[in-house]
Design a protein around this motif. Sequence first.
Motif, PDB file in Angstrom:
ATOM      1  N   ALA A   7      -3.426   3.704   2.229  1.00  0.00           N
ATOM      2  CA  ALA A   7      -4.535   3.647   1.265  1.00  0.00           C
ATOM      3  C   ALA A   7      -4.238   2.657   0.141  1.00  0.00           C
ATOM      4  N   THR A  17       4.271   8.751   0.884  1.00  0.00           N
ATOM      5  CA  THR A  17       3.622   9.242   2.097  1.00  0.00           C
ATOM      6  C   THR A  17       3.038   8.094   2.912  1.00  0.00           C
ATOM      7  N   PRO A  54      -7.379   9.903  -5.561  1.00  0.00           N
ATOM      8  CA  PRO A  54      -6.416  10.861  -4.989  1.00  0.00           C
ATOM      9  C   PRO A  54      -4.975  10.488  -5.379  1.00  0.00           C
ATOM     10  N   LYS A 102      12.743  -5.896   8.540  1.00  0.00           N
ATOM     11  CA  LYS A 102      12.195  -6.225   7.221  1.00  0.00           C
ATOM     12  C   LYS A 102      13.151  -7.205   6.562  1.00  0.00           C
ATOM     13  N   ASN A 143       0.774   4.855   1.698  1.00  0.00           N
ATOM     14  CA  ASN A 143       1.139   3.489   2.068  1.00  0.00           C
ATOM     15  C   ASN A 143      -0.085   2.749   2.623  1.00  0.00           C
ATOM     16  N   GLY A 146      10.569   4.107 -10.950  1.00  0.00           N
ATOM     17  CA  GLY A 146      11.069   4.559  -9.655  1.00  0.00           C
ATOM     18  C   GLY A 146      12.200   3.731  -9.074  1.00  0.00           C
ATOM     19  N   ALA A 177      -1.180  11.270  -4.057  1.00  0.00           N
ATOM     20  CA  ALA A 177      -0.329  11.906  -3.042  1.00  0.00           C
ATOM     21  C   ALA A 177       1.077  11.984  -3.637  1.00  0.00           C
ATOM     22  N   GLY A 178       2.009  11.149  -3.176  1.00  0.00           N
ATOM     23  CA  GLY A 178       3.374  11.191  -3.723  1.00  0.00           C
ATOM     24  C   GLY A 178       3.531  10.495  -5.068  1.00  0.00           C
ATOM     25  N   ALA A 179       2.492   9.784  -5.484  1.00  0.00           N
ATOM     26  CA  ALA A 179       2.433   9.107  -6.790  1.00  0.00           C
ATOM     27  C   ALA A 179       3.422   7.950  -6.939  1.00  0.00           C
ATOM     28  N   THR A 180       4.087   7.553  -5.869  1.00  0.00           N
ATOM     29  CA  THR A 180       5.127   6.522  -6.005  1.00  0.00           C
ATOM     30  C   THR A 180       4.532   5.123  -6.230  1.00  0.00           C
ATOM     31  N   ASP A 181       3.273   4.933  -5.867  1.00  0.00           N
ATOM     32  CA  ASP A 181       2.584   3.702  -6.255  1.00  0.00           C
ATOM     33  C   ASP A 181       1.795   3.936  -7.532  1.00  0.00           C
ATOM     34  N   LEU A 182       1.045   5.023  -7.566  1.00  0.00           N
ATOM     35  CA  LEU A 182       0.139   5.258  -8.695  1.00  0.00           C
ATOM     36  C   LEU A 182       0.864   5.410 -10.020  1.00  0.00           C
ATOM     37  N   ILE A 216      -7.987   9.883   3.615  1.00  0.00           N
ATOM     38  CA  ILE A 216      -7.281   9.723   4.879  1.00  0.00           C
ATOM     39  C   ILE A 216      -6.682  11.092   5.174  1.00  0.00           C
ATOM     40  N   ASP A 243       5.424  -1.170   4.337  1.00  0.00           N
ATOM     41  CA  ASP A 243       6.312  -1.257   5.495  1.00  0.00           C
ATOM     42  C   ASP A 243       5.805  -0.536   6.738  1.00  0.00           C
ATOM     43  N   TYR A 294       8.189   9.790   4.041  1.00  0.00           N
ATOM     44  CA  TYR A 294       9.164   9.010   4.822  1.00  0.00           C
ATOM     45  C   TYR A 294      10.297   9.913   5.291  1.00  0.00           C
TER      46      TYR A 294
HETATM   47  C1  FAD Z   1      11.263   2.144  -6.163  1.00  0.00           C
HETATM   48  C2  FAD Z   1      10.173   1.993  -5.126  1.00  0.00           C
HETATM   49  C3  FAD Z   1      10.473   1.413  -3.930  1.00  0.00           C
HETATM   50  C4  FAD Z   1       9.483   1.257  -2.954  1.00  0.00           C
HETATM   51  N1  FAD Z   1       9.825   0.675  -1.776  1.00  0.00           N
HETATM   52  C5  FAD Z   1       8.870   0.508  -0.841  1.00  0.00           C
HETATM   53  C6  FAD Z   1       9.192  -0.110   0.396  1.00  0.00           C
HETATM   54  O1  FAD Z   1      10.341  -0.497   0.636  1.00  0.00           O
HETATM   55  N2  FAD Z   1       8.210  -0.274   1.311  1.00  0.00           N
HETATM   56  C7  FAD Z   1       6.938   0.155   1.074  1.00  0.00           C
HETATM   57  O2  FAD Z   1       6.080  -0.009   1.945  1.00  0.00           O
HETATM   58  N3  FAD Z   1       6.589   0.753  -0.076  1.00  0.00           N
HETATM   59  C8  FAD Z   1       7.524   0.929  -1.042  1.00  0.00           C
HETATM   60  N4  FAD Z   1       7.175   1.509  -2.227  1.00  0.00           N
HETATM   61  C9  FAD Z   1       5.775   1.869  -2.471  1.00  0.00           C
HETATM   62  C10 FAD Z   1       5.359   3.318  -2.175  1.00  0.00           C
HETATM   63  O3  FAD Z   1       6.462   4.179  -2.233  1.00  0.00           O
HETATM   64  C11 FAD Z   1       4.686   3.481  -0.812  1.00  0.00           C
HETATM   65  O4  FAD Z   1       3.565   2.624  -0.726  1.00  0.00           O
HETATM   66  C12 FAD Z   1       4.228   4.922  -0.545  1.00  0.00           C
HETATM   67  O5  FAD Z   1       3.994   5.090   0.820  1.00  0.00           O
HETATM   68  C13 FAD Z   1       2.995   5.336  -1.314  1.00  0.00           C
HETATM   69  O6  FAD Z   1       2.692   6.686  -0.993  1.00  0.00           O
HETATM   70  P1  FAD Z   1       2.358   7.762  -2.126  1.00  0.00           P
HETATM   71  O7  FAD Z   1       2.045   9.023  -1.440  1.00  0.00           O
HETATM   72  O8  FAD Z   1       3.406   7.800  -3.141  1.00  0.00           O
HETATM   73  O9  FAD Z   1       1.038   7.105  -2.744  1.00  0.00           O
HETATM   74  P2  FAD Z   1       0.313   7.353  -4.133  1.00  0.00           P
HETATM   75  O10 FAD Z   1       0.975   6.580  -5.195  1.00  0.00           O
HETATM   76  O11 FAD Z   1       0.085   8.801  -4.372  1.00  0.00           O
HETATM   77  O12 FAD Z   1      -1.093   6.688  -3.794  1.00  0.00           O
HETATM   78  C14 FAD Z   1      -1.208   5.313  -3.493  1.00  0.00           C
HETATM   79  C15 FAD Z   1      -2.682   4.962  -3.253  1.00  0.00           C
HETATM   80  O13 FAD Z   1      -3.177   5.590  -2.096  1.00  0.00           O
HETATM   81  C16 FAD Z   1      -4.242   6.475  -2.392  1.00  0.00           C
HETATM   82  N5  FAD Z   1      -4.050   7.634  -1.507  1.00  0.00           N
HETATM   83  C17 FAD Z   1      -2.883   8.312  -1.311  1.00  0.00           C
HETATM   84  N6  FAD Z   1      -3.030   9.232  -0.333  1.00  0.00           N
HETATM   85  C18 FAD Z   1      -4.320   9.146   0.082  1.00  0.00           C
HETATM   86  C19 FAD Z   1      -5.089   9.836   1.080  1.00  0.00           C
HETATM   87  N7  FAD Z   1      -4.556  10.801   1.856  1.00  0.00           N
HETATM   88  N8  FAD Z   1      -6.380   9.492   1.257  1.00  0.00           N
HETATM   89  C20 FAD Z   1      -6.934   8.506   0.497  1.00  0.00           C
HETATM   90  N9  FAD Z   1      -6.265   7.823  -0.457  1.00  0.00           N
HETATM   91  C21 FAD Z   1      -4.972   8.130  -0.663  1.00  0.00           C
HETATM   92  C22 FAD Z   1      -4.150   6.744  -3.864  1.00  0.00           C
HETATM   93  O14 FAD Z   1      -5.398   7.053  -4.425  1.00  0.00           O
HETATM   94  C23 FAD Z   1      -3.601   5.429  -4.374  1.00  0.00           C
HETATM   95  O15 FAD Z   1      -4.632   4.496  -4.504  1.00  0.00           O
HETATM   96  C24 FAD Z   1       8.157   1.704  -3.213  1.00  0.00           C
HETATM   97  C25 FAD Z   1       7.866   2.319  -4.432  1.00  0.00           C
HETATM   98  C26 FAD Z   1       8.851   2.470  -5.389  1.00  0.00           C
HETATM   99  C27 FAD Z   1       8.530   3.143  -6.678  1.00  0.00           C
END
Ligand code: FAD
Lengths: 263, 155
Positions: free
Chosen positions: A108, A102, A21, A174, A106, B40, A23-28, A158, A115, A69
Amino acid sequence: MRSATSLDDALRILRDERRTPVAGATDLYVALNFGTLEQKRFLDIWAVEELRGISERGDMLVLGALATYTSLIRSPLVARRLPMLVEAARQVGGVQIQNRGTVGGNIANGSPAGDSLPVLAAADAVVVLRSVDGERRVLLTQYYTGYRATVMRPDELIVAIEVPPVEGKQWFRKVGTRAAQAISKIVMAGVRSSHPRIAFGSVAPTVVRVSRTERVLASTGDIDEGAGVLAEEIAPIDDIRSTAEYRLRVATNLLRRFWAETS
Amino acid sequence: MKFTLNGETREIAVNPATRLIDVLREEFGLTGTKEGCGEGECGACTVLIDGEPVCSCIIPVSQVASAEVTTIEWLNGGHPLQKLFMDEVGAQCGICTPGMIMAALSLGPAPTLDDVRTALAGNLCRCTGYAAIYRAVLKWRGMPLEDGAGGAVVA
Ligand SMILES: Cc1cc2nc3c(=O)[nH]c(=O)nc-3n(C[C@H](O)[C@H](O)[C@H](O)COP(=O)(O)OP(=O)(O)OC[C@H]3O[C@@H](n4cnc5c(N)ncnc54)[C@H](O)[C@@H]3O)c2cc1C
Ligand code: FES
Ligand code: FES
């Protein structure tokens, strides 16, 4: 990459094929750009509106998995019921990351540095998982089985996080190298009530509730004793970001500050 | 796939997993959006989606279907903020500038220095030391060049 337009659609696709999946792709997409991502087949769930809302159901605060967030920061409901989550959300990345990252992602993603995790652990939050076969609920503290390992099955998503009412003063801190950018080094969330609830991120392979420390503080109210037990209870991760000893000192200091500031 | 780009409806056939920044630069030739880190962290690639700043280097283009994307080209070179960045020397090498400006556009009408700092926290600049950037943004909104405590921080 396929895109799902509804939750049913997404769950059917996940029943029939293995897809990661998005979501916001910020990790992927960071992993993708870095070349460290193993997965090749994706399911974009960003457009699944059903997963986006923040609401109250009975006495539960319900956060849709796709709540960003920014939406947590802007939500009067979250501000009233779970202000420590607003505080945590404000300290994630910069505005650009807050707009896409999202809470479901965070959780998953499973990084012990996430955080929102200590906040949700301290609040006794429940992760709601759904597949075509139905729904199940898992306490966040029982959601992780090890470093980045969870109880979620590949055919599940989730869908939401349920947070019961939180009694007592909420607190979040933090400690990291750079407020906006650093993945946090140590995160602590605490709720001060007759039985304090305390959770740490980045001190163990998963987010942890320090239940022994909680019990000591509940029964004696003695912070020196609490800090002593904390040092025995947690095993900080000794990684590239900081040494175990440093983390332990920071964790103990955070506990003391929590105790002083919520008294 | 259809979306609105700088006010015009556009349609493209592209792998939905392609990064938004690559679509902007390579499919549409909009090279004003820069790539710094590709992860990012730096904000050089900031564009607006439905008015909100995002990093286009970590967004799959599938996620802008039917959304409104705005890039630095939309300002056409004549925006007051662009002129102020030049006047105040808020741009030196210029790599961070388009991203800074796009992020600043989402600020409300009367931002404090603190608001500007928060809005630009996800944008890194290796040249200016930030003061000139904050100054340009505050002057654009006609706001005092001070923080809440009255210390003249960016004057
Ligand atoms: C510059 C930068 C700064 C950051 N700073 C922080 C920070 O200060 N603190 C922090 O905690 N994080 C930080 N992050 C990490 C990230 O932004 C968070 O972990 C964010 O919440 C991930 O959410 P996403 O929707 O982008 O996840 P995605 O990248 O879309 O997905 C992450 C993982 O979760 C899975 N997934 C997503 N949604 C679901 C769902 N609904 N059901 C099942 N699986 C799912 C995906 O398959 C993947 O494995 C940062 C990232 C960047 C690029
Ligand atoms: S290039 Fe996108 S944030 Fe640095
Ligand atoms: S002007 Fe060079 S990075 Fe900002």
